[in-house]
Design an enzyme around this catalytic site. Sequence first.
Site, mmCIF file in Angstrom:
data_model
loop_
_atom_site.group_PDB
_atom_site.id
_atom_site.type_symbol
_atom_site.label_atom_id
_atom_site.label_comp_id
_atom_site.label_asym_id
_atom_site.label_seq_id
_atom_site.Cartn_x
_atom_site.Cartn_y
_atom_site.Cartn_z
ATOM 1 N N GLU A 113 0.612 -1.213 0.060
ATOM 2 C CA GLU A 113 0.164 -0.118 -0.084
ATOM 3 C C GLU A 113 0.552 1.268 -0.023
ATOM 4 O O GLU A 113 0.459 2.385 0.393
ATOM 5 C CB GLU A 113 -1.078 0.069 1.323
ATOM 6 C CG GLU A 113 -0.227 0.139 2.502
ATOM 7 C CD GLU A 113 0.115 -1.269 3.227
ATOM 8 O OE1 GLU A 113 0.294 -2.269 2.738
ATOM 9 O OE2 GLU A 113 0.141 -1.117 4.428
ATOM 10 N N GLU A 155 -5.500 -2.711 -0.292
ATOM 11 C CA GLU A 155 -4.492 -1.926 -0.525
ATOM 12 C C GLU A 155 -4.916 -0.426 -0.739
ATOM 13 O O GLU A 155 -4.243 0.471 0.049
ATOM 14 C CB GLU A 155 -3.535 -2.320 -1.563
ATOM 15 C CG GLU A 155 -2.800 -3.564 -1.585
ATOM 16 C CD GLU A 155 -2.381 -4.068 -0.282
ATOM 17 O OE1 GLU A 155 -1.744 -3.193 0.438
ATOM 18 O OE2 GLU A 155 -2.364 -5.332 -0.239
ATOM 19 N N GLU A 210 -3.573 -3.954 9.508
ATOM 20 C CA GLU A 210 -3.901 -5.120 8.881
ATOM 21 C C GLU A 210 -5.260 -5.682 9.261
ATOM 22 O O GLU A 210 -5.934 -6.091 8.506
ATOM 23 C CB GLU A 210 -2.777 -6.154 9.014
ATOM 24 C CG GLU A 210 -1.437 -5.612 8.255
ATOM 25 C CD GLU A 210 -1.642 -5.074 6.751
ATOM 26 O OE1 GLU A 210 -2.511 -5.532 5.982
ATOM 27 O OE2 GLU A 210 -0.779 -4.519 6.484
HETATM 28 N N1 BES Z 1 1.007 -4.346 3.964
HETATM 29 C C1 BES Z 1 0.881 -5.614 3.247
HETATM 30 C C2 BES Z 1 1.986 -6.000 2.345
HETATM 31 C C3 BES Z 1 3.208 -6.522 3.218
HETATM 32 C C4 BES Z 1 3.100 -7.565 3.826
HETATM 33 C C5 BES Z 1 4.284 -5.919 2.880
HETATM 34 C C6 BES Z 1 4.332 -8.070 4.740
HETATM 35 C C7 BES Z 1 5.510 -6.358 3.575
HETATM 36 C C8 BES Z 1 5.531 -7.494 4.618
HETATM 37 C C9 BES Z 1 -0.409 -5.528 2.469
HETATM 38 O O1 BES Z 1 -1.248 -4.687 2.719
HETATM 39 C C10 BES Z 1 -1.047 -6.758 2.507
HETATM 40 O O2 BES Z 1 -1.666 -6.987 3.792
HETATM 41 N N2 BES Z 1 -1.287 -7.819 1.507
HETATM 42 C C11 BES Z 1 -1.669 -8.958 1.469
HETATM 43 C C12 BES Z 1 -2.895 -8.955 0.772
HETATM 44 C C13 BES Z 1 -4.329 -8.575 1.524
HETATM 45 C C14 BES Z 1 -5.243 -8.826 0.619
HETATM 46 C C15 BES Z 1 -4.409 -9.224 2.798
HETATM 47 C C16 BES Z 1 -0.397 -9.883 0.765
HETATM 48 O O3 BES Z 1 0.264 -9.205 0.342
HETATM 49 O O4 BES Z 1 -0.670 -11.042 1.168
HETATM 50 ZN ZN ZN Z 2 -2.355 -5.096 4.369
#
Ligand code: BES
Ligand code: ZN
Length: 852
Positions: free
Chosen positions: A257, A291, A313
């Site tokens: 994000e 995101e 999250e």
């Molecule tokens: N902020 C996270 C991505 C992230 C996670 C970056 C861990 C670095 C380390 C993002 O917002 C996220 O949660 N993405 C999920 C998908 C979401 C729909 C739950 C993912 O990447 O699996």
């Molecule tokens: Zn997230």
Amino acid sequence: MKDASPQTIYLKDYTPFGFTVESVDLTFRLAPHATRVLSKIRFAPNPVASDRTFFLHGEELTLISARIDGTEVTPEVTDKGLTCAVPEGAFTWEAEVEIDPANNTALEGLYMSSGMYCTQCEAEGFRKITFYPDRPDVMSVFTVRIEGDVPVMLSNGNKQGQGEGWAEWHDPWPKPAYLFALVAGDLVNHPDRFITKSGREVELNIWVRKGDLHKCAFGMEALKKSMTWDEEVYGREYDLDIFNIVAVDDFNMGAMENKGLNIFNSSAVLASPETATDMNFERIEAIIAHEYFHNWTGNRITCRDWFQLCLKEGLTVFRDAQFTSDVRSAPVKRIGDVMDLRARQFPEDNGPLSHPVRPESFQEINNFYTATVYEKGAEVIGMLKRLVGDEAYYKAVDLYFERHDGDAATIEDWLKVFEETTGRDLSQFKRWYSQSGTPRLTVEEAWDEGGGTYTLTFRQETRPTPGQAEKLPQVIPIAVGLLGPNGDEVRPTEVLEMTEAEQSFRFEGLAARPAPSILRDFSAPVILDRSLTSAENAFLLAHDTDPFNRWEAGRNLARATLLDMVEGDAQPDADYLDGITAVLRDRALDPALRAQMLALPSQSEIAQQLHDRGQTPDPEAIYAAHEALKLRMAEHLQDLLPVLYAENQVDAPYSPDAEQAGNRELAMAVLGLLSRIDGGAQAARQYDSADNMTLQLSALSGLLIAGKGEAQLQAFHDQWQDDRLVMDKWFGLQVAHAAPAQAAEVAQRLTEHPAFTLTNPNRFRAVMGALGMNHAGFHHASGKGYALMADKLIALDAKNPQTTARMCALFQTWRRYDAAHQAHAKAALERIAATPDLSRDTTEMVTRMLAV
Ligand code: BES
Ligand code: ZN
């Protein structure tokens, strides 16, 4: 350099940084192996901090020069960062460092993917870009200049200027370094625009490699839908002139994000009917929403420290689930989420990796982006909303946005707005954030015929988890409805608020003994331990007005019959087969719901169930029971299957909407059963006529179920060898369908395929993740599943610790199985643990799983 010395970070040790950062100016001189990063950072003493040690994080950086207020300085540099003597008041720090993006296979910091530069900074990747206080409570305004021989150069915020070989970006919103992003490459865009509710125009772009432009339209629609939804439901508007999304092939996670510049795994944004399945489309819509929603829950209000990760999250997962329920089917989404929670979070919460929604310590934060923080974290918000009601919920969230906009906040801040809005004391509720383990709920019923009084007595118990021997009672919202003997609902849903270890609730004035429908809509993330007779479950399956509990009743029947079959060679339960037949015949019921009712509890769920009852699961026996039940279902439903298959064909041009997808999902579930009795004939016909990936892939799957499909596998390969995302499906499907004794060999053979690579996480997960999900194949008595997994994880760790560590969790259930299995698993884990130079990420995971 890798660092395996375990250093534990504690929540209780939080202290603010000694300095505030007023502004950050970065210049990137891009070169694949020698990118120069020039930083100019304005620091001032932080009035609320006492410790003035000037420590900047920095890893894998070559320091070229450093200056304070224009004067060259020589800081003390270690493999973690630098310290330096600094003036008493405010000062300007300048540094030049060199980094090597082309050799960055960890995909953290600045790296290269398919020839483009891109970044991933959450959680602690910014320190691989330059020296900086890389912690979420240090927020600043960033201005970024990018120089290089690259057509498209992007960073956060609004574009300030651009010319031949350079571009400048400015983000007016103060942000922590983990939200920084840069992308540069030969990209093309799918453009659009959005007018916010206050009338501001926002430029929208999805940036992709040239060949992918036809796969952007759906993601763009999802983005606009998300923007509208957040305005309508949460009153939240977008706050920059531009919103960019970039698709990247090599990415550890799903998406990120970064402020104004979301970076996506290409699998989480690119889709066309020919290449993506209905499920892919649905996931893309949810991830884009997720995101985007972070812009308020995560970016405008961020986390004080990484222990508060669920603050952004858990809340954002809850918000994206609300969105999906609104734009698709709420019951289907809820059932899907509960299946996912049980498959991923329950094993975590009840095994060696168990930790609270807000952990109290960690070694590597990347290991705590877990199902507990995310999915249980979202469940906790769902419970809060159920307890305070919708109106108070939105009032409290409004107050949260108003009070904490621009803050790096905590769970305490979040709960406080609810306490103030409702006057409730949430101190007991807060245990959901600190106590790990899944509460188990048992129920006793009492019926007083004379008085027409019905009493439900609940008992809750949470078993000890690593580091937490004693457990206290949780606040559990239990949604209950009562059905009369003829199946009519005699009491609508009511939320009982359980706070004690044991508690009774009375219902008065009933004419006859009711049948209770308990934990409707799965109102709390608990294990409801209630043994119903198959007649009682069949009654609920036929009559419950709550779609979730109706599904749950069918699930209970399926689970019971599978357990009986595993334990005693029993025949499938007639109540189950008849109940499911009636459900399938019910044309009034959403096809997607009928498909969910047809799905069986996974083999791993059955293993968990047996383990819970003190038995030792035998993966091959579970596999055999699963296969036998599916065959028996196919035979029992023999006449109905072709009818359902025909009824659920879609004639209209392909659309990934919920209605069409529901029809296809039911037809696919039916095809899966049909393929067990027709030798794959229907699947072969479907394969030949398929004009979209949902049909093509389900046909291939049907063929593999029937033991056929060799020619089609080859044809599929030849057709799609140039499309990575489709090839991931080709890799994964073969492992998923391999028989237990062959799964490891099939996976091994696929890792030798020229298109297999350790540098692309999607490809690695397609093969090795599929092996981990093939329950009887991974947990095969020979130990070869474990051994192969260890081999590949060891190889991957040297390149990509984050993905390796996440995949290690496939071993978390290893102690469920018999001594021979355990010996094989332990040997595999110990072999990983003993690997020289093992990453801190993987070391922490295997250590926790090996600990007694
Ligand atoms: N902020 C996270 C991505 C992230 C996670 C970056 C861990 C670095 C380390 C993002 O917002 C996220 O949660 N993405 C999920 C998908 C979401 C729909 C739950 C993912 O990447 O699996
Ligand atoms: Zn997230």
